[in-house]
Write a protein that holds these residues in place. Sequence first.
Motif, mmCIF file in Angstrom:
data_model
loop_
_atom_site.group_PDB
_atom_site.id
_atom_site.type_symbol
_atom_site.label_atom_id
_atom_site.label_comp_id
_atom_site.label_asym_id
_atom_site.label_seq_id
_atom_site.Cartn_x
_atom_site.Cartn_y
_atom_site.Cartn_z
ATOM 1 N N VAL A 60 -15.517 1.952 20.435
ATOM 2 C CA VAL A 60 -17.063 1.996 19.659
ATOM 3 C C VAL A 60 -18.156 3.381 19.336
ATOM 4 N N ILE A 61 -18.338 3.425 20.602
ATOM 5 C CA ILE A 61 -18.647 5.125 20.488
ATOM 6 C C ILE A 61 -17.832 5.789 20.088
ATOM 7 N N GLU A 62 -16.908 6.286 19.893
ATOM 8 C CA GLU A 62 -16.461 7.005 19.133
ATOM 9 C C GLU A 62 -16.705 6.317 17.279
ATOM 10 N N VAL A 63 -16.183 5.508 17.006
ATOM 11 C CA VAL A 63 -17.021 4.976 15.805
ATOM 12 C C VAL A 63 -17.901 4.874 15.567
ATOM 13 N N ARG B 162 -21.648 -4.669 12.045
ATOM 14 C CA ARG B 162 -22.037 -5.750 12.971
ATOM 15 C C ARG B 162 -23.185 -5.796 14.222
ATOM 16 N N SER B 163 -23.606 -7.147 14.169
ATOM 17 C CA SER B 163 -24.225 -7.306 15.520
ATOM 18 C C SER B 163 -23.296 -7.248 16.743
ATOM 19 N N CYS B 164 -23.017 -5.843 17.451
ATOM 20 C CA CYS B 164 -22.438 -5.402 18.112
ATOM 21 C C CYS B 164 -22.148 -4.583 18.867
ATOM 22 N N VAL B 165 -23.315 -4.063 20.388
ATOM 23 C CA VAL B 165 -22.570 -3.045 21.027
ATOM 24 C C VAL B 165 -22.678 -2.702 22.259
ATOM 25 N N ALA B 166 -22.244 -1.614 22.460
ATOM 26 C CA ALA B 166 -20.766 -1.230 23.666
ATOM 27 C C ALA B 166 -22.211 -0.206 24.718
ATOM 28 N N VAL B 167 -21.961 -0.417 25.946
ATOM 29 C CA VAL B 167 -22.826 0.192 26.425
ATOM 30 C C VAL B 167 -22.236 0.896 27.678
ATOM 31 N N VAL B 168 -21.579 2.050 27.815
ATOM 32 C CA VAL B 168 -20.831 2.989 28.561
ATOM 33 C C VAL B 168 -21.381 3.834 29.579
ATOM 34 N N HIS B 169 -20.327 3.648 30.610
ATOM 35 C CA HIS B 169 -21.325 4.133 32.423
ATOM 36 C C HIS B 169 -20.329 5.054 31.970
ATOM 37 N N ARG B 170 -20.083 6.120 32.605
ATOM 38 C CA ARG B 170 -19.085 7.014 33.247
ATOM 39 C C ARG B 170 -19.628 7.997 33.840
ATOM 40 N N ALA C 102 -30.400 12.564 25.615
ATOM 41 C CA ALA C 102 -30.304 13.740 24.637
ATOM 42 C C ALA C 102 -29.751 12.057 23.700
ATOM 43 N N LEU C 103 -29.898 13.281 22.556
ATOM 44 C CA LEU C 103 -29.404 12.210 20.965
ATOM 45 C C LEU C 103 -27.808 12.930 20.192
ATOM 46 N N VAL C 104 -26.683 12.123 21.001
ATOM 47 C CA VAL C 104 -25.844 13.234 20.348
ATOM 48 C C VAL C 104 -25.401 12.454 18.883
ATOM 49 N N ASP C 105 -25.197 13.235 18.059
ATOM 50 C CA ASP C 105 -24.539 12.238 16.269
ATOM 51 C C ASP C 105 -24.886 11.198 16.559
ATOM 52 N N GLY C 106 -26.452 11.281 17.040
ATOM 53 C CA GLY C 106 -26.925 9.895 17.192
ATOM 54 C C GLY C 106 -26.902 9.145 17.814
ATOM 55 N N VAL C 107 -26.634 9.191 18.931
ATOM 56 C CA VAL C 107 -25.484 8.289 20.098
ATOM 57 C C VAL C 107 -26.540 8.550 20.789
ATOM 58 N N PRO C 108 -27.233 7.829 22.024
ATOM 59 C CA PRO C 108 -28.133 8.207 22.961
ATOM 60 C C PRO C 108 -27.073 8.416 24.370
ATOM 61 N N ARG C 109 -27.636 9.505 24.962
ATOM 62 C CA ARG C 109 -27.125 9.785 26.245
ATOM 63 C C ARG C 109 -27.809 10.006 27.189
ATOM 64 N N TRP C 110 -27.572 9.277 28.651
ATOM 65 C CA TRP C 110 -28.476 9.097 29.674
ATOM 66 C C TRP C 110 -27.694 9.545 31.110
ATOM 67 N N GLU D 111 -23.956 6.092 27.844
ATOM 68 C CA GLU D 111 -23.719 6.077 25.808
ATOM 69 C C GLU D 111 -23.455 4.540 25.460
ATOM 70 N N LEU D 112 -24.975 4.447 24.228
ATOM 71 C CA LEU D 112 -24.567 3.197 23.332
ATOM 72 C C LEU D 112 -24.734 3.463 22.141
ATOM 73 N N ALA D 113 -23.848 3.114 21.774
ATOM 74 C CA ALA D 113 -24.246 2.820 20.285
ATOM 75 C C ALA D 113 -23.560 1.384 19.723
#
Length: 647
Positions: free
Chosen positions: A251-254, A128-136, A101-109, A121-123
Motif C-alpha cells: 500500500v505504501i509503494e502503491v 478506498r478508506s484503507c490505511v497502512a501503517v508500517v514500522h521498520r 519527512a514527507l517523501v513523495d507525499g508519504v509521512p515518515r517518522w 510510514e503511513l499511506a
Amino acid sequence: MIDIHFGPQVCTDPTSGATREWLVPDGVGGYAMGTVSGLRTRRYHGLLVVAGDRPAARRVGLVSLDPAVLLPSGARVRLGAHEWASGAVDPPGFELLEHFALVDGVPRWRWRIGDVVIERELAMLPGRSCVAVVHRLVSGGPVRLELAAACTWRDAHGERRADGPAPRVEPVAGGAVVEGAYRLAGPNWVPEGQWWLGVHHREEAARGLSSTEDLWYAGRFSGALDRPGDTVSVLAWAAPLEFEPMPATEVIEVARRRNRQVVAQARPADDVEATLALAADAFVVRTGESAADVVAGYPWFGTWSRDTMISYEGLFLRTNRADLGRELLRSYAATLSEGMLANTADTGRVEHNTVDATLWFLHAVNRHVTVTGDTDLAAELLPALRGVVDAHRAGTRYGIAVDPADGLLTQGTPETALTWMDARVYGVPVTPRTGKPVEVNALWANGLAGLAELTESTGGDAEELRRLHAQAVASFRKRYPAPGGWLHDVVDAPAPAYPLGGAAYHDDDSLRPNQLLAWSLPYAPLEPDEPTLRRIAAALLTPLGPRSLTAEAPEFTGRHRGGPAERDCAYHQGTVWPWLLGPYVSACRRAGMPVDEVFMGIESHLSEYGLGSVSETADGLPPHAATGCPFQAWSVAELLRVRRPGR
C-alpha cells in the motif's frame, strides 16, 4: 517536490512539532491526518477518518497506534503521545523523534532509542478508506514492538465519551472489527477494552470548542524486529469489511507511485509547482460512481460549488486533468435551478444560496473550453448557460436580478449573505453586501463576454449577449470608481439608517480586495491600472496574500482567533485569504507590473502549517500566523494557476 523535513529541534518540541500538520487523503473524501510530533491537537486527527455519503459526513475511526518498544534489557519505551485534560503530556514519545519527512507525499517518522532506530510510514490505498501503517527497524535490535490501538466511531465534528456505551469490538482472524464499521488487521492481536479518559485537543480549545474526548483502548498488535529491515505493520479499513487489502508495505509503494504519477502528469516547472500539484490532488475526490468532486478544505469542509469553481482552473487545467474536469462541469450543470448553481450539500440538504457560485461556473466552463478547445462541451452546456442569463435577467432567489436601468446585477436581503464574504453571527451577516457587489458584477460582465464567445464558437448568434455585456461594462466603469482612488465594494447598498428625506441607498467605499476581479478576469470590465493596484497592495498585501479589509478601517480585526462568533466576526474583516493572491497577481500582470517577488512568503508557508499545502486564512497582523483549514483547495489552486505566467 520541495524537501519537507524536520530534525529533533522541531520534532521534539510540543509546540512547533504540533503546529505542523500532515494530510494523507484517500481519494474518496476521507483521510489520515496528524502532526509532526504525533500529538493529536484536533478532534479531526486520526489514522482512519472515513467519508460518509458525502465528504463532509466524516467519521473518525482508528485514532492512533501507539508504539512501545521492548528492549532486550526488559525496558519498555513508549513512543506515542497524548495530551490530557490535566495538562499533562503522557507519553511524550516525540522526545525520541530524530526526524520527520514527507517523501513523495508519504509521512515518515524516525525514533531513536540509543542505537535502536525505528521508522514509521503511513499511506492510504488510493480510492478506498484503507490505511497502512508500517514500522521498520532501521538499526540496532533485536527488539519487540507493541502497537496499542486507540479507537472510536463518531462524527468528526464531535466527541465520544465514556458516559455512553463503549465501542463494540468483535474479534476476527488477525484482528478485530470495531462497531461493524471498520476492521483492524495485524500480527498477534490481543484484545484489551478500556477507556482512556480526558484526551485533550489544544486546537479545539483555542477555537472555543469542546476540547476533550474519551478513547477506547481496543487492544494491541505486536511483532519482533530482530534485524534491520524487519517490519511490523497494521492495516485498517472501512466497509466493505470483506475487502482483502494488499500487504501494508505494498500500500505504501502503491500510494507513493501514484503520487509520483500525479506530479508527472502536471508537468511541473520546478519543485514548488510539483508540490502544489500533489497538494491539488488531495482535493479531487470520487464518491461511488459519481463524477469527480472537490473537497473545499481539510479537515472539516466538504464540497462547495463556489470553492470548486474558483479552484477549477488550478486543480484541473493546470494539472492536465481536463477530462476529469469535464465530468465535473457536466455534473454541476445538472444542479442548476432557477438559474442558480447548487452551493453545498454539507448540511445534509442541497442549498442554492450564493450569488457568485453560478458566475464562477460560467467562468470555469469558458476557461475549460478556451484551454482545451472542447467545443462539444460548450455546445452541450450552452442551453443551461443561456438559462442562467435568462433567469438572472428575469430575477431569481434572494433578490438576485439584473437592474434594467444599468445592466448590473443586484442581490440580497437583509438576512442573507450571498457573496463569498458570507460569515454570519447569530444569523446576522457580518459584512452585509446587499446591493451590487464589485466582484459579482465583474464576474457578471466576464460571464456575459465568455458566454458570447462560447456561443460564437459553436456557430450561434451572440448579439444580445454582446449588447448586455457592453451595457454592464459601461455601467461598471461609471459606477464603481470611488473618491479614494480605488473601487467601491458595493454600490446601491441599502443605507443602514437615514434621516427622514435622506437617501435610502449609498455606495460602500470600503477598501477590500474584491475589486481585484475587475482587472484580473479574462474579460475584466476595467483596463489595467497600475496606480490603483499599487494603492490596493499598499493597504492590503501581506506575505500570504491580501487582507480582506484595510487595517485603516474601524471594523478591521487583525487576529482571526477565539470562539466561533469571534472568528466569524474577523473572517472577512481583515483576515488574510491566500486565494486572493491569484486575482492580485493576474491583475498586476495585466498592468505590466512585476510580481515574482510576491510568491516568496507563501512558498515558505508550504512547510509551516499544512505541510506541502496552503492554508485557508491567516491573521491580518504580523506575523500573519495561519488559521482556518490547514489544507484549502482554492488557496492551492489559485497559487498553482498564477505562479507560472502564460499557462
